[in-house]
Design a protein around this motif. Structure first.
Motif, PDB file in Angstrom:
ATOM      1  N   TYR A   1      67.261  30.319  -1.115  1.00 46.74           N
ATOM      2  CA  TYR A   1      67.810  31.641  -1.408  1.00 46.74           C
ATOM      3  C   TYR A   1      68.984  31.423  -2.357  1.00 46.74           C
ATOM      4  CZ  TYR A   1      70.061  29.616   2.675  1.00 46.74           C
ATOM      5  OH  TYR A   1      70.630  28.723   3.547  1.00 46.74           O
ATOM      6  N   PRO A   2      69.423  32.466  -3.035  1.00 44.83           N
ATOM      7  CA  PRO A   2      70.546  32.277  -3.962  1.00 44.83           C
ATOM      8  C   PRO A   2      71.828  31.899  -3.214  1.00 44.83           C
ATOM      9  CG  PRO A   2      69.749  34.561  -4.008  1.00 44.83           C
ATOM     10  CD  PRO A   2      68.932  33.826  -3.009  1.00 44.83           C
TER      11      PRO A   2
ATOM     12  N   PHE B   1      75.816  31.912  -2.220  1.00 49.94           N
ATOM     13  CA  PHE B   1      76.845  32.949  -2.110  1.00 49.94           C
ATOM     14  C   PHE B   1      78.030  32.494  -2.954  1.00 49.94           C
ATOM     15  CE2 PHE B   1      80.545  34.863   0.017  1.00 49.94           C
ATOM     16  CZ  PHE B   1      80.167  36.198   0.000  1.00 49.94           C
TER      17      PHE B   1
ATOM     18  N   ASP C   1      76.351  27.806   0.521  1.00 47.58           N
ATOM     19  CA  ASP C   1      75.206  28.185   1.334  1.00 47.58           C
ATOM     20  C   ASP C   1      75.722  29.221   2.334  1.00 47.58           C
ATOM     21  OD1 ASP C   1      73.195  28.390   3.251  1.00 47.58           O
ATOM     22  OD2 ASP C   1      72.736  26.242   3.230  1.00 47.58           O
TER      23      ASP C   1
ATOM     24  N   GLN D   1      74.244  31.300   4.400  1.00 51.17           N
ATOM     25  CA  GLN D   1      73.676  31.286   5.751  1.00 51.17           C
ATOM     26  C   GLN D   1      74.314  30.190   6.594  1.00 51.17           C
ATOM     27  OE1 GLN D   1      69.450  31.629   6.343  1.00 51.17           O
ATOM     28  NE2 GLN D   1      69.214  32.886   4.520  1.00 51.17           N
TER      29      GLN D   1
ATOM     30  N   TYR E   1      75.161  39.932   1.861  1.00 50.51           N
ATOM     31  CA  TYR E   1      74.394  38.788   1.372  1.00 50.51           C
ATOM     32  C   TYR E   1      73.382  38.327   2.428  1.00 50.51           C
ATOM     33  CZ  TYR E   1      73.575  33.789   0.531  1.00 50.51           C
ATOM     34  OH  TYR E   1      73.009  32.559   0.374  1.00 50.51           O
ATOM     35  N   LEU E   2      73.828  38.216   3.685  1.00 49.34           N
ATOM     36  CA  LEU E   2      72.946  37.771   4.761  1.00 49.34           C
ATOM     37  C   LEU E   2      71.784  38.739   4.955  1.00 49.34           C
ATOM     38  CD1 LEU E   2      75.656  36.587   7.294  1.00 49.34           C
ATOM     39  CD2 LEU E   2      74.066  35.124   6.017  1.00 49.34           C
TER      40      LEU E   2
ATOM     41  N   ARG F   1      70.447  40.612   2.603  1.00 49.45           N
ATOM     42  CA  ARG F   1      69.535  40.376   1.478  1.00 49.45           C
ATOM     43  C   ARG F   1      68.698  39.113   1.687  1.00 49.45           C
ATOM     44  NH1 ARG F   1      74.019  41.236  -1.713  1.00 49.45           N
ATOM     45  NH2 ARG F   1      74.009  39.071  -2.382  1.00 49.45           N
ATOM     46  N   CYS F   2      69.283  38.110   2.341  1.00 48.40           N
ATOM     47  CA  CYS F   2      68.588  36.837   2.572  1.00 48.40           C
ATOM     48  C   CYS F   2      67.799  36.847   3.883  1.00 48.40           C
ATOM     49  CB  CYS F   2      69.595  35.686   2.578  1.00 48.40           C
ATOM     50  SG  CYS F   2      70.324  35.374   0.978  1.00 48.40           S
ATOM     51  N   LYS F   3      67.685  37.998   4.497  1.00 50.98           N
ATOM     52  CA  LYS F   3      66.906  38.167   5.728  1.00 50.98           C
ATOM     53  C   LYS F   3      67.454  37.334   6.893  1.00 50.98           C
ATOM     54  CE  LYS F   3      63.082  40.093   3.436  1.00 50.98           C
ATOM     55  NZ  LYS F   3      63.791  40.725   2.400  1.00 50.98           N
TER      56      LYS F   3
END
Length: 122
Positions: free
Chosen positions: A19-20, A22, A50, A52, A82-83, A85-87
């Motif tokens: 994932y992109p 942060f 990172d 997550q 952000y979290l 969006r990153c599921k």
């Protein structure tokens, strides 16, 4: 991000994250000779992290600092977006803080479960 740039929190290669990264912004005072109109009193520096992993780390250790910077309300809001969006929205920080503030036995149990799940992801 360069191919060899590493996240300063997880030490993972930023280019290998699924994932992109942060973008964590740091505000630093500008040099004393700020007569230039390009500087408005602060310069921004950043780190690609990172997000997550950071959320897991904050929840597991209950330490609301990153790279020596306190996590502000604005930072927590941005990281939670952000979290989502990153599921990884199950590990958002604002709801965890709300559980801590609530203080009821059921809220504390839910928070303990969330923190244990985050710790297993580290």
């Amino acid at each position: 991000a360069g191919l060899t740039e590493r996240c300063p929190v997880s030490n993972s290669l930023v280019s290998m994250l699924p994932y992109p990264p942060f973008k964590l912004l740091f505000k630093q005072p500008s040099p004393p000779s700020s007569s230039s109109s390009n500087h408005r009193g602060k310069e921004e520096d950043h780190a690609l992290i990172d997000g997550q992993f950071l959320a897991f780390q904050v929840l597991a250790h209950w330490d609301f600092t990153v790279l020596g910077q306190p996590l502000t309300e604005g930072f927590i809001t941005a990281l939670d977006k952000y979290l989502k969006r990153c599921k990884a929205s199950a590990f958002r920080l604002a709801p965890a803080l709300e559980l801590a503030r609530e203080g009821t036995e059921s809220a504390q149990q839910e928070l303990a479960l969330l923190r244990a799940k985050a710790a297993r992801r580290l």
